[in-house]
Design a protein around this motif. Structure first.
Motif, PDB file in Angstrom:
ATOM      1  N   ASN A   1       4.720 -14.181 -13.128  1.00  0.00           N
ATOM      2  CA  ASN A   1       3.760 -14.699 -12.138  1.00  0.00           C
ATOM      3  C   ASN A   1       2.542 -15.331 -12.714  1.00  0.00           C
ATOM      4  OD1 ASN A   1       5.633 -13.903  -9.901  1.00  0.00           O
ATOM      5  ND2 ASN A   1       4.532 -11.825 -10.074  1.00  0.00           N
ATOM      6  N   ARG A   2       2.194 -16.154 -12.108  1.00  0.00           N
ATOM      7  CA  ARG A   2       0.809 -16.931 -12.763  1.00  0.00           C
ATOM      8  C   ARG A   2      -0.233 -15.828 -12.630  1.00  0.00           C
ATOM      9  NH1 ARG A   2      -3.840 -19.545 -11.341  1.00  0.00           N
ATOM     10  NH2 ARG A   2      -3.458 -18.947  -8.913  1.00  0.00           N
ATOM     11  N   THR A   3      -1.110 -15.748 -13.759  1.00  0.00           N
ATOM     12  CA  THR A   3      -2.251 -14.801 -13.823  1.00  0.00           C
ATOM     13  C   THR A   3      -3.407 -15.357 -12.748  1.00  0.00           C
ATOM     14  OG1 THR A   3      -1.708 -14.105 -15.889  1.00  0.00           O
ATOM     15  CG2 THR A   3      -3.991 -14.023 -15.390  1.00  0.00           C
ATOM     16  N   VAL A   4      -3.763 -14.483 -11.994  1.00  0.00           N
ATOM     17  CA  VAL A   4      -4.881 -15.084 -11.118  1.00  0.00           C
ATOM     18  C   VAL A   4      -6.149 -14.224 -11.874  1.00  0.00           C
ATOM     19  CG1 VAL A   4      -6.202 -14.706  -9.007  1.00  0.00           C
ATOM     20  CG2 VAL A   4      -3.581 -14.952  -9.080  1.00  0.00           C
TER      21      VAL A   4
ATOM     22  N   LYS B   1      11.252  -0.801  -6.110  1.00  0.00           N
ATOM     23  CA  LYS B   1      10.935  -1.888  -7.064  1.00  0.00           C
ATOM     24  C   LYS B   1       9.793  -2.869  -6.216  1.00  0.00           C
ATOM     25  CE  LYS B   1      13.542  -0.634 -10.310  1.00  0.00           C
ATOM     26  NZ  LYS B   1      13.088   0.036 -11.525  1.00  0.00           N
ATOM     27  N   GLY B   2       9.073  -3.548  -6.864  1.00  0.00           N
ATOM     28  CA  GLY B   2       8.038  -4.625  -6.489  1.00  0.00           C
ATOM     29  C   GLY B   2       7.025  -3.797  -5.694  1.00  0.00           C
ATOM     30  N   PHE B   3       6.739  -4.224  -4.417  1.00  0.00           N
ATOM     31  CA  PHE B   3       5.749  -3.684  -3.614  1.00  0.00           C
ATOM     32  C   PHE B   3       5.720  -2.324  -3.130  1.00  0.00           C
ATOM     33  CE2 PHE B   3       3.958  -3.213   0.575  1.00  0.00           C
ATOM     34  CZ  PHE B   3       2.334  -3.203   0.320  1.00  0.00           C
TER      35      PHE B   3
ATOM     36  N   ASN C   1      -4.672   1.535  -9.013  1.00  0.00           N
ATOM     37  CA  ASN C   1      -5.054   0.159  -8.729  1.00  0.00           C
ATOM     38  C   ASN C   1      -5.004  -0.467 -10.203  1.00  0.00           C
ATOM     39  OD1 ASN C   1      -6.608   1.888  -6.470  1.00  0.00           O
ATOM     40  ND2 ASN C   1      -5.999   0.000  -5.777  1.00  0.00           N
ATOM     41  N   ILE C   2      -5.428   0.164 -11.230  1.00  0.00           N
ATOM     42  CA  ILE C   2      -5.157  -0.285 -12.566  1.00  0.00           C
ATOM     43  C   ILE C   2      -3.786  -0.737 -12.774  1.00  0.00           C
ATOM     44  CG2 ILE C   2      -5.390  -0.020 -14.823  1.00  0.00           C
ATOM     45  CD1 ILE C   2      -7.820   1.810 -14.447  1.00  0.00           C
TER      46      ILE C   2
ATOM     47  N   LEU D   1       0.625  -4.911 -13.193  1.00  0.00           N
ATOM     48  CA  LEU D   1       1.955  -5.254 -12.679  1.00  0.00           C
ATOM     49  C   LEU D   1       1.980  -6.675 -12.189  1.00  0.00           C
ATOM     50  CD1 LEU D   1       4.727  -4.171 -12.551  1.00  0.00           C
ATOM     51  CD2 LEU D   1       4.247  -3.680 -10.363  1.00  0.00           C
ATOM     52  N   THR D   2       1.024  -6.947 -11.494  1.00  0.00           N
ATOM     53  CA  THR D   2       0.921  -8.242 -10.724  1.00  0.00           C
ATOM     54  C   THR D   2       0.282  -9.312 -11.411  1.00  0.00           C
ATOM     55  OG1 THR D   2      -1.280  -7.746  -9.590  1.00  0.00           O
ATOM     56  CG2 THR D   2       0.952  -7.120  -8.399  1.00  0.00           C
ATOM     57  N   ARG D   3      -0.528  -8.997 -12.487  1.00  0.00           N
ATOM     58  CA  ARG D   3      -1.444 -10.074 -13.084  1.00  0.00           C
ATOM     59  C   ARG D   3      -2.541 -10.710 -12.498  1.00  0.00           C
ATOM     60  NH1 ARG D   3      -0.736  -9.850 -18.126  1.00  0.00           N
ATOM     61  NH2 ARG D   3      -2.110 -11.682 -18.596  1.00  0.00           N
TER      62      ARG D   3
END
Length: 438
Positions: free
Chosen positions: A3-6, A176-178, A296-297, A302-304
């Motif tokens: 995934n693209r980093t936000v 997995k995922g969310f 939350n860290i 995980l999501t970047r």
């Protein structure tokens, strides 16, 4: 494909912003409401205080650290002890002074640097103390899981707790995922349904609650007159040493994840001061002390998604939830064995994280020095040792274990030198060079 980093100061598109913020809310939700439920405070107030504390933290750190703050597990036993002495109001007084400790430490770090704090709280002290937090709460978890309101064994309660625990474990391992980010919440929801069919859920509070309803705030000079107590301060203030060490660890993890040295910029003094402000705010409205949340860290890693606007969105939603009476009432209907079931895992994870800190920092327990320090901290903390200073003041349990661990670390020969944080964040230098080039 990754995934693209936000980036930290990037504002996502509104629909994504809301979803990403709700994801952070779910990640902290189970643990944040669990703490007030264990100590007898309002979960709705805890949601509001975590939201306000996080927003204050983002302001203090100049919007440069993507961290969410929630209810601190380290203060569970001290709050319970403080409430037996001075009720919820007494616990708020203790929380206020614990928050002031953060402020004092932040000012000292600003003036002198962080070397002394790293020397005061090395992994060989912090690791066992974190283990004491988890193992010291083991009896609370089992009592909630196994015994009814009168303290007698109840097979139905225990079966509900074990099923809740099993659901939480399944969610942690296989989802997995969310959904893999919210195993505690899934466990609570699954256990809640099981408890409902066992006749342990009463929806009366939900039916009677209003949709919009102010939480049961505990406000000094409004709902009570503050009374100073050395005994409560002696119980709660030393725990700030434990949460300070946890905070430093969180900042190091975040720095590695985001590839920025947050300990230097915006500075550990700012992040610690932000933690202190959040705890002081919480003490003014009746919530438990706040601290940065590992859950939350994990979401950030995980999501970047590093955006502080996403974190701020989660904080805002948490505040709104605190004023929705139906939601607050629904939380109070969660049966004790359900919370006991998830607590078995959560408190065990806390203890395991203490062990992980020793492993990650290559602490050799085979050395007599390290073996002695860790052994004494564990037995003093879990055994509930007490030093009676006066009839009204005592230093007990976790606080005493922390103090003794610090003293042993300085007294015993062979103390290791403190590592320079520059060595921990070599990647940060490369990133800074790239930014300068741009």
């Amino acid at each position: 494909m990754k995934n693209r980093t936000v980036e930290i100061n990037e504002v996502p598109r509104l629909d994504k912003w809301i979803v990403l913020s709700i994801q952070h809310l779910f990640a902290m939700f189970g643990a944040t409401i669990l703490v007030p439920m264990l100590v007898g405070l309002s979960p709705a107030v805890a949601l509001v205080s975590s939201g306000l504390g996080t927003l204050a933290y983002l302001l203090v750190t100049r919007g440069q650290i993507p961290a969410y703050l929630g209810s601190s597990f380290a203060f569970i036993m001290p709050i319970i002890a403080a409430m037996t002495i001075g009720g919820p109001e007494g616990a708020m007084i203790g929380s206020f002074f614990a928050g002031l400790v953060y402020g004092v430490v932040a000012l000292i770090i600003k003036a002198t640097g962080i070397h002394w704090l790293m020397a005061l709280l090395p992994p060989i002290v912090v690791g066992p103390v974190i283990m004491v937090i988890g193992l010291g709460l083991a009896g609370v978890a089992i009592d909630m899981a196994m015994n009814d309101a009168d303290g007698f064994y109840n097979g139905t309660y225990f079966s509900v707790a074990l099923i809740t625990l099993f659901i939480t474990i399944i969610a942690s391992i296989f989802f997995k995922g969310f959904f893999g980010l919210i195993p505690i919440l899934i466990g609570i929801v699954g256990g809640y349904f099981v408890a409902y069919f066992q006749g342990l859920v009463d929806f009366t509070p939900v039916r009677e609650a209003n949709w919009i309803q102010a939480p049961d705030f505990i406000v000094p000079f409004v709902t009570y007159s503050p009374a100073f107590s050395w005994e409560i301060i002696a119980i709660m203030v030393p725990i700030a040493l434990v949460t300070l060490s946890e905070h430093i660890g969180d900042q190091m993890v975040l720095s590695k994840v985001v590839k920025r040295n947050f300990i230097k910029k915006p500075g550990l003094h700012r992040s610690i001061f932000g933690d202190g402000i959040a705890t002081v705010i919480s003490s003014f409205i009746g919530g438990p002390p706040n601290t940065t949340y590992g859950e939350n860290i994990g979401v950030v890693a995980l999501t970047r998604v590093f955006s502080v606007f996403v974190i701020g969105g989660a904080a805002t939603i948490a505040i709104i939830f605190g004023f929705v009476g139906k939601v607050s009432a629904l939380i109070t209907t969660i049966p004790t064995p359900v919370m006991g079931g998830v607590s078995i895992l959560l408190f065990g994870i806390i203890a395991s994280n203490g062990l992980r800190m020793l492993i990650d920092n290559n602490v050799d327990i085979g050395k007599k020095r390290n073996l002695i320090i860790s052994s004494v901290i564990l037995v003093v903390g879990i055994g509930g040792a007490i030093i009676q200073v006066t009839d009204a003041i005592e230093v007990a349990g976790m606080a005493l274990a922390t103090v003794i661990g610090i003293l042993l670390n300085f007294i015993l020969p062979g103390r290791e030198k403190v590592k320079d944080t520059d060595a921990m964040f070599d990647v940060n230098k490369e990133r800074e060079r790239n930014e300068e080039a741009i």
